[in-house]
Write an enzyme that holds these catalytic residues in place. Sequence first.
Site, PDB file in Angstrom:
ATOM      1  N   CYS A  62       5.642 -33.463  37.760  1.00  0.00           N
ATOM      2  CA  CYS A  62       4.349 -34.147  37.679  1.00  0.00           C
ATOM      3  C   CYS A  62       3.940 -34.672  39.046  1.00  0.00           C
ATOM      4  O   CYS A  62       2.756 -34.895  39.301  1.00  0.00           O
ATOM      5  CB  CYS A  62       4.403 -35.266  36.653  1.00  0.00           C
ATOM      6  SG  CYS A  62       5.756 -36.415  36.867  1.00  0.00           S
ATOM      7  N   GLU A 109       3.215 -41.091  30.763  1.00  0.00           N
ATOM      8  CA  GLU A 109       3.388 -40.431  32.053  1.00  0.00           C
ATOM      9  C   GLU A 109       2.878 -39.011  31.889  1.00  0.00           C
ATOM     10  O   GLU A 109       3.593 -38.138  31.381  1.00  0.00           O
ATOM     11  CB  GLU A 109       4.861 -40.442  32.482  1.00  0.00           C
ATOM     12  CG  GLU A 109       5.474 -41.826  32.606  1.00  0.00           C
ATOM     13  CD  GLU A 109       4.892 -42.668  33.727  1.00  0.00           C
ATOM     14  OE1 GLU A 109       4.133 -42.103  34.542  1.00  0.00           O
ATOM     15  OE2 GLU A 109       5.178 -43.866  33.789  1.00  0.00           O
TER      16      GLU A 109
END
Length: 511
Positions: free
Chosen positions: A296, A262
């Site tokens: 993110c 990720e």
Amino acid sequence: MDQLLSRLNINGLNQGACTGTDWIRTSGTKITSYSPSDNGAIADVATAGNEDYEYVIEKAEQAFRIWREIPAPRRGEVVRQIGNALREKKEDLGSLVSLEMGKIYEEGLGEVQEMIDICDFAVGQSRLLNGFTMHSEREKHRLYDQYHPYGIVGLITSFNFPVAVWAWNAMLAAVCGDVVIWKPSSQTPLCAIAVQKIISDVLRKNDVPEGVFNMIIAQSSVLGDSFAADKRIPLFSITGSTAVGKKLGAIIGGRLGRVIQELGGNNAVIIAPGANMEMAIKSVVFGAVGTAGQRCTSTRRLIIHESVYDAVRKSLLTAYESVAARIGHPLDRETLVGPLISGDAVQAFLSAVENVKQEGGKLIFGGGLYKPDKQAFSNYVVPALVEAENHYSTVQEETFAPVLYLIKYRTIEEAITINNDVPQGLSSAIFTENLREAELFLSEAGSDCGIANVNIGTSGAEIGGAFGGEKETGGGRESGSDAWKQYMRRQTNTINYGLELPLAQGIRFDF
């Protein structure tokens, strides 16, 4: 602060490794955790050395051989109790997240709630680790697949979600029969230590073997590339920058290990002519300035139809003026924007603003330091609005800070092209009341991101859906849906319950 730390069993000096309930007297150098709100020291951690790491991984190997044979629903019961323990400590742990990481209190609470939610999800999943039965082409044969645990899962997490990402991975890994070695960010070690202490009573009461839930805090020279290279760890889950993911991914891939990644995001929201503007503005502002732009999934590009560009620009300026008046200490309940994590993050923010201006971008709001009471030290910045073009090199990069680029478009096809025309592919969204635009955005010709939303922003994913992205975001999936399958090895089984031995595809091999 002292009372908070006491309630979470955080000491002035904390050991940097734990195998579940046993804390190792770690032999590495001491590090200090500082609050980004005022650069004040919170507490110290004695980091782990190589011998400590070897002890942890040996415990993990031993525990896996026991844990994998415990029925999955019983493993789920342990996870259920962990969820309850987190419920009891939600306010305190959320406060520590705010203090050590810098996100506002409401977001700190929200992060702990994510942990609780994924525990609930994993409990149900523990009874649904389903394989698939198929019809064999051969008489009196049964064909099916099933899933088995991998073993040790190496878990590397980032500072911005110092506890939730652990839960996303560890709870699913645990019900799947894996054990976890968690290496938290060195910028937020106390959050990890607090989590280990919260769950320790649950592990003790349920006689969970030492080595199922491991945590180790170590310098990168001790637990860096060598961690990724360790063949005893078949699966890694890594959250961090794209650069870190490429480096560690290459090491893990070089030994044919498995990895869930990720990594970076450069997320865009498209505002179409017929969008509900009130919803769109609220969503964009939270997406861009929430967590001070350190998610993110933070909104970094705003792709606005030329017919509504001026109206959106005006609304954003008004909203940002309101938000800028509520920059402050993350534990102050009136605060909407807390500090960035460090001076390096502040410098990255300032450099991005300056670089995009050099490329031709126009700064229309913020973009500088925020210094309450004229203090010399500040990790606080004023969120920036910049009119820009998508091809600028600065816009193509992920700046982990509250910088929002405003970009015009003419057609929906052009907007989708702009959305996709960056190296990253995590989250994306469109605000529209037009069915054709919405369906096109979600189609194979639409967004190329792992997450694509309609009339909701890029930030704030629910745990029920699989979380992750494409391209330089890494391709991994965590949390909900069928992400559990990544923590297990798939096995195909054929059972012949007849007295003949027919070969597949009708092949004859007589001798």
